[in-house]
Write a protein that holds these residues in place. Structure first.
Motif, PDB file in Angstrom:
ATOM      1  N   PHE A   7       0.856  -1.184   0.000  1.00 37.33           N
ATOM      2  CA  PHE A   7       0.000   0.000   0.000  1.00 37.33           C
ATOM      3  C   PHE A   7       0.891   1.233   0.000  1.00 37.33           C
ATOM      4  O   PHE A   7       1.695   1.432   0.909  1.00 37.33           O
ATOM      5  N   LEU A   8       0.700   2.052  -1.025  1.00 42.04           N
ATOM      6  CA  LEU A   8       1.513   3.254  -1.182  1.00 42.04           C
ATOM      7  C   LEU A   8       0.598   4.472  -1.105  1.00 42.04           C
ATOM      8  O   LEU A   8      -0.533   4.417  -1.588  1.00 42.04           O
ATOM      9  N   GLY A   9       1.084   5.537  -0.499  1.00 47.59           N
ATOM     10  CA  GLY A   9       0.269   6.750  -0.455  1.00 47.59           C
ATOM     11  C   GLY A   9       0.713   7.669   0.662  1.00 47.59           C
ATOM     12  O   GLY A   9       1.437   7.259   1.575  1.00 47.59           O
ATOM     13  N   ALA A  10       0.254   8.898   0.585  1.00 45.48           N
ATOM     14  CA  ALA A  10       0.666   9.924   1.547  1.00 45.48           C
ATOM     15  C   ALA A  10       0.226   9.549   2.966  1.00 45.48           C
ATOM     16  O   ALA A  10      -0.713   8.779   3.140  1.00 45.48           O
ATOM     17  N   PRO A  11       0.912  10.123   3.961  1.00 49.65           N
ATOM     18  CA  PRO A  11       0.445   9.924   5.332  1.00 49.65           C
ATOM     19  C   PRO A  11      -0.991  10.428   5.442  1.00 49.65           C
ATOM     20  O   PRO A  11      -1.338  11.442   4.864  1.00 49.65           O
ATOM     21  N   GLY A  12      -1.820   9.671   6.137  1.00 50.05           N
ATOM     22  CA  GLY A  12      -3.187  10.122   6.357  1.00 50.05           C
ATOM     23  C   GLY A  12      -4.164   9.776   5.255  1.00 50.05           C
ATOM     24  O   GLY A  12      -5.352  10.059   5.337  1.00 50.05           O
ATOM     25  N   ALA A 109      -5.035  10.823  -3.107  1.00 50.78           N
ATOM     26  CA  ALA A 109      -5.915  11.895  -2.637  1.00 50.78           C
ATOM     27  C   ALA A 109      -5.162  13.214  -2.716  1.00 50.78           C
ATOM     28  O   ALA A 109      -3.931  13.222  -2.775  1.00 50.78           O
ATOM     29  N   THR A 110      -5.888  14.316  -2.708  1.00 52.41           N
ATOM     30  CA  THR A 110      -5.211  15.622  -2.755  1.00 52.41           C
ATOM     31  C   THR A 110      -4.602  15.931  -1.385  1.00 52.41           C
ATOM     32  O   THR A 110      -5.022  15.378  -0.367  1.00 52.41           O
ATOM     33  N   ASP A 111      -3.623  16.847  -1.369  1.00 53.01           N
ATOM     34  CA  ASP A 111      -2.993  17.264  -0.109  1.00 53.01           C
ATOM     35  C   ASP A 111      -4.048  17.782   0.867  1.00 53.01           C
ATOM     36  O   ASP A 111      -3.974  17.532   2.073  1.00 53.01           O
ATOM     37  N   GLN A 112      -5.011  18.500   0.310  1.00 57.72           N
ATOM     38  CA  GLN A 112      -6.100  19.064   1.125  1.00 57.72           C
ATOM     39  C   GLN A 112      -6.820  17.976   1.933  1.00 57.72           C
ATOM     40  O   GLN A 112      -6.975  18.076   3.151  1.00 57.72           O
ATOM     41  N   VAL A 113      -7.225  16.905   1.232  1.00 57.48           N
ATOM     42  CA  VAL A 113      -7.936  15.795   1.884  1.00 57.48           C
ATOM     43  C   VAL A 113      -7.050  15.145   2.943  1.00 57.48           C
ATOM     44  O   VAL A 113      -7.496  14.841   4.053  1.00 57.48           O
ATOM     45  N   ILE A 115      -4.548  16.433   4.631  1.00 58.07           N
ATOM     46  CA  ILE A 115      -4.367  17.299   5.803  1.00 58.07           C
ATOM     47  C   ILE A 115      -5.621  17.264   6.682  1.00 58.07           C
ATOM     48  O   ILE A 115      -5.533  17.156   7.913  1.00 58.07           O
ATOM     49  N   GLU A 116      -6.792  17.285   6.053  1.00 63.04           N
ATOM     50  CA  GLU A 116      -8.044  17.208   6.824  1.00 63.04           C
ATOM     51  C   GLU A 116      -8.107  15.918   7.625  1.00 63.04           C
ATOM     52  O   GLU A 116      -8.462  15.905   8.799  1.00 63.04           O
ATOM     53  N   ARG A 117      -7.764  14.799   6.966  1.00 66.86           N
ATOM     54  CA  ARG A 117      -7.826  13.503   7.654  1.00 66.86           C
ATOM     55  C   ARG A 117      -6.833  13.414   8.803  1.00 66.86           C
ATOM     56  O   ARG A 117      -7.137  12.887   9.863  1.00 66.86           O
ATOM     57  N   LEU A 118      -5.637  13.942   8.565  1.00 67.61           N
ATOM     58  CA  LEU A 118      -4.618  13.891   9.626  1.00 67.61           C
ATOM     59  C   LEU A 118      -5.020  14.740  10.824  1.00 67.61           C
ATOM     60  O   LEU A 118      -4.782  14.374  11.973  1.00 67.61           O
ATOM     61  N   THR A 119      -5.645  15.874  10.522  1.00 69.15           N
ATOM     62  CA  THR A 119      -6.072  16.754  11.609  1.00 69.15           C
ATOM     63  C   THR A 119      -7.171  16.074  12.431  1.00 69.15           C
ATOM     64  O   THR A 119      -7.157  16.097  13.658  1.00 69.15           O
ATOM     65  N   LEU A 120      -8.082  15.414  11.725  1.00 72.82           N
ATOM     66  CA  LEU A 120      -9.156  14.676  12.389  1.00 72.82           C
ATOM     67  C   LEU A 120      -8.578  13.558  13.252  1.00 72.82           C
ATOM     68  O   LEU A 120      -8.976  13.345  14.393  1.00 72.82           O
ATOM     69  N   ARG A 121      -7.596  12.828  12.682  1.00 75.01           N
ATOM     70  CA  ARG A 121      -6.984  11.718  13.401  1.00 75.01           C
ATOM     71  C   ARG A 121      -6.272  12.213  14.657  1.00 75.01           C
ATOM     72  O   ARG A 121      -6.295  11.556  15.688  1.00 75.01           O
ATOM     73  N   SER A 122      -5.648  13.374  14.556  1.00 74.50           N
ATOM     74  CA  SER A 122      -4.921  13.892  15.716  1.00 74.50           C
ATOM     75  C   SER A 122      -5.894  14.136  16.864  1.00 74.50           C
ATOM     76  O   SER A 122      -5.564  13.935  18.032  1.00 74.50           O
ATOM     77  N   GLU A 123      -7.125  14.555  16.512  1.00 77.04           N
ATOM     78  CA  GLU A 123      -8.121  14.786  17.564  1.00 77.04           C
ATOM     79  C   GLU A 123      -8.566  13.470  18.183  1.00 77.04           C
ATOM     80  O   GLU A 123      -8.785  13.366  19.379  1.00 77.04           O
ATOM     81  N   LYS A 124      -8.696  12.440  17.336  1.00 74.71           N
ATOM     82  CA  LYS A 124      -9.205  11.144  17.810  1.00 74.71           C
ATOM     83  C   LYS A 124      -8.147  10.309  18.520  1.00 74.71           C
ATOM     84  O   LYS A 124      -8.386   9.747  19.576  1.00 74.71           O
ATOM     85  N   LYS A 137       5.696  18.569   7.772  1.00 71.79           N
ATOM     86  CA  LYS A 137       7.024  17.972   7.588  1.00 71.79           C
ATOM     87  C   LYS A 137       6.894  16.583   6.942  1.00 71.79           C
ATOM     88  O   LYS A 137       7.633  16.239   6.016  1.00 71.79           O
ATOM     89  N   ARG A 138       5.939  15.778   7.442  1.00 67.26           N
ATOM     90  CA  ARG A 138       5.777  14.422   6.901  1.00 67.26           C
ATOM     91  C   ARG A 138       5.327  14.457   5.446  1.00 67.26           C
ATOM     92  O   ARG A 138       5.742  13.624   4.641  1.00 67.26           O
ATOM     93  N   LEU A 139       4.465  15.431   5.107  1.00 62.30           N
ATOM     94  CA  LEU A 139       4.039  15.545   3.706  1.00 62.30           C
ATOM     95  C   LEU A 139       5.212  15.944   2.819  1.00 62.30           C
ATOM     96  O   LEU A 139       5.366  15.446   1.699  1.00 62.30           O
TER      97      LEU A 139
END
Ligand code: ADP
Length: 180
Positions: A7-12, A109-113, A115-124, A137-139
């Motif tokens: 599985f390849l893809g950006a963090p988040g 996915a786009t960078d926008q998506v 970043i949104e997912r990572l921000t959500l995950r950080s809350e959870k 930095k990770r992106l």
């Protein structure tokens, strides 16, 4: 299904979630290098001590160390999903010298998506590397070090792409269609 899948893809982007679902459904081992590192950090092992500050900064663990861990984990195994490995060209070459990979699935996915997912995950989940600075930095590291793997695997003819814009169910269905 007995396959060796990357599985390849950006963090988040949702590699972990999709890999877990596939792993349960098809009885394939889910191997996440990020999970391995976090487990060791949590349990304060020698490896954990070595990589703690690297993960905290959003950098990559060295290829030598990561390759060694993955080699020991996959040895003699027939089927598995690699989530978060390989992440550099050196890792990819090392892996392909070691085993035959059946499919490389690029989750797109786009960078926008992302970043949104990572921000959500950080809350959870409260992962310490999901703060705004470390996320960017990770992106950045992903774009520089991991994106070249897309063309690398394309040239080997084993890359398949899924746009992860829809629901989890939709994405999983797309994945199963590809793996059939
Ligand atoms: P994400 O996909 O959200 O970045 P991971 O759990 O896959 O999360 O990885 C978390 C961290 O673990 C990475 O930022 C990196 O520091 C380290 N890591 C994971 N896999 C690798 C790898 N293949 N090579 C080097 N470092 C890695």
């Amino acid at each position: 299904m007995i396959k060796k899948i990357i599985f390849l893809g950006a963090p988040g982007v949702g590699k972990g979630t999709l890999a877990k679902t596939l792993s349960k459904k098809e009885n394939l081992e889910h191997i996440s290098t990020g999970d391995i590192f976090r487990y060791n950090i949590k349990n304060n092992t020698l490896l954990g001590k070595e990589v703690k500050s690297i993960l905290a900064a959003g950098n990559f663990v060295s290829d030598d160390l990561t390759n060694k861990i993955v080699k020991n984990t996959i040895i003699n195994k027939e089927g598995y999903i690699l989530d978060g490995y390989p992440r550099t060209i050196n890792q990819a070459k090392f892996l392909l010298d070691l085993v035959d990979i059946d499919d490389v699935i690029l989750l797109d996915a786009t960078d926008q998506v992302v970043i949104e997912r990572l921000t959500l995950r950080s809350e959870k989940e409260g992962r310490t590397d999901d703060t705004p600075e470390i996320i960017s930095k990770r992106l950045e590291v992903y774009n520089k070090q991991t994106k070249p793997l897309i063309d690398f695997f394309k040239s080997k003819g084993i890359l398949r792409k899924i746009s992860v814009v829809g629901s989890r169910e939709d994405n999983f269905k797309k994945l199963m269609d590809i793996l059939k």
